[in-house]
Design a protein around this motif. Sequence first.
Motif, PDB file in Angstrom:
ATOM      1  N   TYR A 191     -90.328 -34.078  73.698  1.00 31.45           N
ATOM      2  CA  TYR A 191     -89.692 -32.781  73.824  1.00 31.45           C
ATOM      3  C   TYR A 191     -89.964 -31.929  72.580  1.00 31.45           C
ATOM      4  O   TYR A 191     -89.824 -32.379  71.469  1.00 31.45           O
ATOM      5  CB  TYR A 191     -88.172 -32.966  73.996  1.00 31.45           C
ATOM      6  CG  TYR A 191     -87.432 -31.646  74.139  1.00 31.45           C
ATOM      7  CD1 TYR A 191     -87.435 -30.959  75.333  1.00 31.45           C
ATOM      8  CD2 TYR A 191     -86.739 -31.125  73.068  1.00 31.45           C
ATOM      9  CE1 TYR A 191     -86.752 -29.783  75.469  1.00 31.45           C
ATOM     10  CE2 TYR A 191     -86.048 -29.925  73.181  1.00 31.45           C
ATOM     11  CZ  TYR A 191     -86.059 -29.264  74.394  1.00 31.45           C
ATOM     12  OH  TYR A 191     -85.388 -28.070  74.522  1.00 31.45           O
ATOM     13  N   GLY A 192     -90.387 -30.718  72.777  1.00 29.23           N
ATOM     14  CA  GLY A 192     -90.662 -29.815  71.665  1.00 29.23           C
ATOM     15  C   GLY A 192     -92.043 -29.948  71.063  1.00 29.23           C
ATOM     16  O   GLY A 192     -92.343 -29.360  70.034  1.00 29.23           O
ATOM     17  N   GLY A 193     -92.904 -30.727  71.696  1.00 31.67           N
ATOM     18  CA  GLY A 193     -94.292 -30.834  71.234  1.00 31.67           C
ATOM     19  C   GLY A 193     -94.499 -31.670  70.002  1.00 31.67           C
ATOM     20  O   GLY A 193     -95.487 -31.519  69.285  1.00 31.67           O
ATOM     21  N   VAL A 194     -93.574 -32.550  69.698  1.00 30.52           N
ATOM     22  CA  VAL A 194     -93.721 -33.373  68.495  1.00 30.52           C
ATOM     23  C   VAL A 194     -94.508 -34.624  68.812  1.00 30.52           C
ATOM     24  O   VAL A 194     -94.407 -35.262  69.785  1.00 30.52           O
ATOM     25  CB  VAL A 194     -92.340 -33.746  67.921  1.00 30.52           C
ATOM     26  CG1 VAL A 194     -92.508 -34.611  66.677  1.00 30.52           C
ATOM     27  CG2 VAL A 194     -91.567 -32.521  67.619  1.00 30.52           C
ATOM     28  N   ARG A 208     -83.408 -36.029  76.746  1.00 37.78           N
ATOM     29  CA  ARG A 208     -84.649 -35.325  76.426  1.00 37.78           C
ATOM     30  C   ARG A 208     -85.830 -36.256  76.648  1.00 37.78           C
ATOM     31  O   ARG A 208     -85.734 -37.464  76.444  1.00 37.78           O
ATOM     32  CB  ARG A 208     -84.638 -34.873  74.964  1.00 37.78           C
ATOM     33  CG  ARG A 208     -83.639 -33.789  74.700  1.00 37.78           C
ATOM     34  CD  ARG A 208     -84.007 -33.022  73.456  1.00 37.78           C
ATOM     35  NE  ARG A 208     -83.115 -31.890  73.302  1.00 37.78           N
ATOM     36  CZ  ARG A 208     -82.307 -31.729  72.281  1.00 37.78           C
ATOM     37  NH1 ARG A 208     -82.299 -32.575  71.307  1.00 37.78           N
ATOM     38  NH2 ARG A 208     -81.551 -30.658  72.218  1.00 37.78           N
ATOM     39  N   GLU A 209     -86.911 -35.632  77.037  1.00 41.89           N
ATOM     40  CA  GLU A 209     -88.149 -36.403  77.186  1.00 41.89           C
ATOM     41  C   GLU A 209     -88.620 -36.850  75.797  1.00 41.89           C
ATOM     42  O   GLU A 209     -88.270 -36.257  74.789  1.00 41.89           O
ATOM     43  CB  GLU A 209     -89.223 -35.565  77.856  1.00 41.89           C
ATOM     44  CG  GLU A 209     -88.835 -35.129  79.263  1.00 41.89           C
ATOM     45  CD  GLU A 209     -89.818 -34.125  79.826  1.00 41.89           C
ATOM     46  OE1 GLU A 209     -90.834 -33.822  79.171  1.00 41.89           O
ATOM     47  OE2 GLU A 209     -89.557 -33.638  80.941  1.00 41.89           O
ATOM     48  N   GLU A 210     -89.428 -37.878  75.794  1.00 44.03           N
ATOM     49  CA  GLU A 210     -89.894 -38.452  74.532  1.00 44.03           C
ATOM     50  C   GLU A 210     -90.627 -37.435  73.655  1.00 44.03           C
ATOM     51  O   GLU A 210     -90.455 -37.383  72.442  1.00 44.03           O
ATOM     52  CB  GLU A 210     -90.827 -39.631  74.814  1.00 44.03           C
ATOM     53  CG  GLU A 210     -90.543 -40.798  73.907  1.00 44.03           C
ATOM     54  CD  GLU A 210     -91.316 -42.000  74.359  1.00 44.03           C
ATOM     55  OE1 GLU A 210     -92.377 -42.267  73.759  1.00 44.03           O
ATOM     56  OE2 GLU A 210     -90.872 -42.645  75.333  1.00 44.03           O
TER      57      GLU A 210
END
Length: 197
Positions: A194-197, A190-192
């Motif tokens: 990921y999910g808008g956190v 996953r990108e660092e």
Amino acid sequence: MATLNALMESLERVLGDKLANIKCALDEVTIEIKPADFIAAATLLRDHAELRFESCVDVCGVDYSAYKDSVWEGSRFAAVYHLNSYANNQRLRVRMFALDDDFPVVPTSVDIWPGNNWFEREAFDLYGIVFEGHPDLRRILTDYGFVGHPFRKDFPTSGYVEMRYDPEQGRVIYQPVTIDPREITPRIIREENYGGV
């Protein structure tokens, strides 16, 4: 809910001591019938004027040996019937446990609902449930040389035998499984953010 309560009252009144258990969950009534009472109870379910479950839309086998990832108390195998009453616009689930876990046997329902012939053959093939009195109980989905019953929870995921074409013999042959069982855990990247956190 009033309709379901009325159905439960009718079932208790009509089936009487043939009814081993009754419950309502998720807006569906489920009853349990003992194998010794099944033919009489199923006939009443189909023919009694209050019930009229003239159609059985499915029969399936169930292996409760690891039900909900816990230890199951009671018989391991059950045959489950899903009935419809078109006249009363009602559905019913009927469950019948086989008394012997090593050799599960229950009576056939083919004389009551003839369409159950293939459903019961499927439950026999996949779970090993024997439907006593069935007119043609044989495998329906697996090969006739298949060993075991693949939907049982103790059946190995790789099976016991594999088949392959042997060019020297010019035919398909069976041999013990040569596949090493392994567990594959997928790698997730996953990108660092990921999910808008």
